[in-house]
Design a protein around this motif. Structure first.
Motif, PDB file in Angstrom:
ATOM      1  N   LEU A  66       0.857  -1.156  -0.044  1.00 26.91           N
ATOM      2  CA  LEU A  66      -0.105  -0.077   0.043  1.00 26.91           C
ATOM      3  C   LEU A  66       0.850   1.251  -0.132  1.00 26.91           C
ATOM      4  O   LEU A  66       0.434   2.201  -0.707  1.00 26.91           O
ATOM      5  CB  LEU A  66      -0.835   0.196   1.251  1.00 26.91           C
ATOM      6  N   ASP A  68       3.629   1.491  -1.209  1.00 26.81           N
ATOM      7  CA  ASP A  68       4.232   1.639  -2.808  1.00 26.81           C
ATOM      8  C   ASP A  68       3.249   2.213  -3.835  1.00 26.81           C
ATOM      9  O   ASP A  68       3.482   2.613  -4.715  1.00 26.81           O
ATOM     10  CB  ASP A  68       4.475   0.166  -3.526  1.00 26.81           C
ATOM     11  N   ARG A  69       1.937   2.117  -3.198  1.00 34.45           N
ATOM     12  CA  ARG A  69       0.901   2.704  -4.237  1.00 34.45           C
ATOM     13  C   ARG A  69       0.550   4.154  -3.826  1.00 34.45           C
ATOM     14  O   ARG A  69      -0.353   4.445  -4.139  1.00 34.45           O
ATOM     15  CB  ARG A  69      -0.552   1.793  -4.053  1.00 34.45           C
ATOM     16  N   HIS A  91      -7.367  -1.832  -5.331  1.00 33.47           N
ATOM     17  CA  HIS A  91      -6.120  -1.349  -6.242  1.00 33.47           C
ATOM     18  C   HIS A  91      -5.985  -2.644  -7.248  1.00 33.47           C
ATOM     19  O   HIS A  91      -5.297  -2.551  -8.160  1.00 33.47           O
ATOM     20  CB  HIS A  91      -5.012  -1.085  -5.587  1.00 33.47           C
ATOM     21  N   LYS A  94      -5.938  -2.089 -10.954  1.00 29.91           N
ATOM     22  CA  LYS A  94      -4.861  -1.305 -11.401  1.00 29.91           C
ATOM     23  C   LYS A  94      -3.296  -2.304 -11.329  1.00 29.91           C
ATOM     24  O   LYS A  94      -2.328  -1.977 -11.779  1.00 29.91           O
ATOM     25  CB  LYS A  94      -4.360  -0.375 -10.384  1.00 29.91           C
ATOM     26  N   THR A  95      -3.465  -3.701 -10.855  1.00 30.63           N
ATOM     27  CA  THR A  95      -2.501  -4.546 -10.868  1.00 30.63           C
ATOM     28  C   THR A  95      -2.018  -4.875 -12.282  1.00 30.63           C
ATOM     29  O   THR A  95      -2.816  -5.443 -12.916  1.00 30.63           O
ATOM     30  CB  THR A  95      -2.568  -5.737 -10.052  1.00 30.63           C
TER      31      THR A  95
END
Length: 331
Positions: A66, A68-69, A91, A94-95
């Motif tokens: 998280l 990293d996001r 997310h 979005k991967t």
């Protein structure tokens, strides 16, 4: 879940160096996170070493992902594990998923549980089953959670001898991170309502012992479903980007055409509504990972429907030979 001292999820076993490697995090950063933010509180041995459980490792790995996001460590450090999983699930669409590489035909398997993997391999060898590659095996769910996987899997098989209601969210979260189309949970003991919940969200459950007949039935059914799905859009891939902006659609809706009806206007309206619903589904609040998965699915479906209507409008635009630039200039 009612954890006991015998539950491997809570038994201290990993030193800080091992945790840092599994979470892809510098040891110094992990120490700061513990001391300053209290992300985990592992017990200390008599010799002064901190020992972390699998639950601790999974928590650190999710927080690292998280951060990293774009999340700040201070905003998520004290969240409960379930809340972290829900955030991570938001997310999942979005991967990035890498395109499938050409190779041998067959299913792509990922297996959680080394003992189960050995059993499945033996049966698959005896059945001469056709696989795209050697199955990827993880020792447990913690190890699977901490590995970033960009290649999709056809089947994710998870060994959970003692299956609890709380495991449902973990199974869904892991299936999302592996981009698996089919999820199978192999268990020994579980409550009937937990099994029903998994089956309602599309997870196949098989009770141990796992014999060759049950594996053959499972593989045959999955291969059949995979073959049918080959003609359908791949829901693991994001929907196409928008072709028309709202401003362009509004202009096209009012442009002069030779069509003696309001089809261009209706097409433009439908595309704008689908685009709005697509964005709404992405931003819609989700109470559980299952909710988040549903909203990702709805956003993907509406995005693909929007792309189909855009294609229809593009064909109409070409056949009518609209001079959109002239129309915009005249306005």
């Amino acid at each position: 879940m009612n954890n006991t001292v015998d539950d491997p999820e809570v038994v201290p076993r990993y030193r800080i160096g091992a945790v840092a490697r599994m979470a892809n995090l510098p040891v110094g950063t992990l120490r700061i996170w513990e001391r300053r933010y209290g992300v985990v509180a592992p017990p200390t041995t008599q010799s002064g070493h901190r020992l972390y459980s699998e639950a601790d490792v999974r928590r650190v790995a999710m927080i690292k992902g998280l951060v990293d996001r774009g999340y700040s460590i201070g905003s998520i450090a004290t969240l409960q594990t379930g809340e972290l999983e829900r955030l991570a699930f938001m997310h999942v669409d979005k991967t990035p998923v890498s395109p499938l590489t050409e190779g041998r035909p067959g299913l792509r398997l990922r297996i959680v549980g080394t003992a189960l993997a050995q059993t499945i391999r033996q049966h698959l060898h005896a059945m001469q089953a056709e696989l795209a590659s050697e199955p990827k095996v993880f020792e447990n769910m913690t190890a699977a959670f901490t590995e970033r996987m960009n290649q999709p899997a056809d089947v994710l098989i998870i060994h959970l001898p003692s299956l609890h209601a709380d495991d449902v969210e973990r199974v869904l979260a892991l299936s999302a991170s592996t981009h698996a189309e089919n999820i199978v949970v192999v268990y020994s003991f579980a409550a009937a309502n937990t099994i029903n919940l998994l089956e309602r969200v599309g997870v196949r459950t098989i009770r141990e012992p796992l014999d060759q007949a049950s594996i053959a039935h499972m593989m045959s059914d999955i291969q059949r479903k995979t073959g049918q799905a080959a003609t359908q859009p791949d829901m693991r891939e994001p929907a196409p980007q928008r072709h028309y902006s709202d401003e362009t659609l509004m202009a096209m809706a009012h442009a002069s055409t030779t069509v003696a009806c309001e089809c261009p206007k209706h097409l433009a309206s439908i595309i704008m509504q689908l685009s709005a619903f697509e964005q709404y589904s992405v931003s819609c609040a989700s109470r559980t990972p299952a909710d988040a998965l549903l909203h990702v699915y709805l956003a993907n479906i509406s995005g693909r429907a929007r792309a189909m209507f855009e294609h229809a409008l593009l064909r109409l635009e070409r056949e009518e030979r609209w001079a959109l630039e002239k129309s915009l200039t005249a306005r």
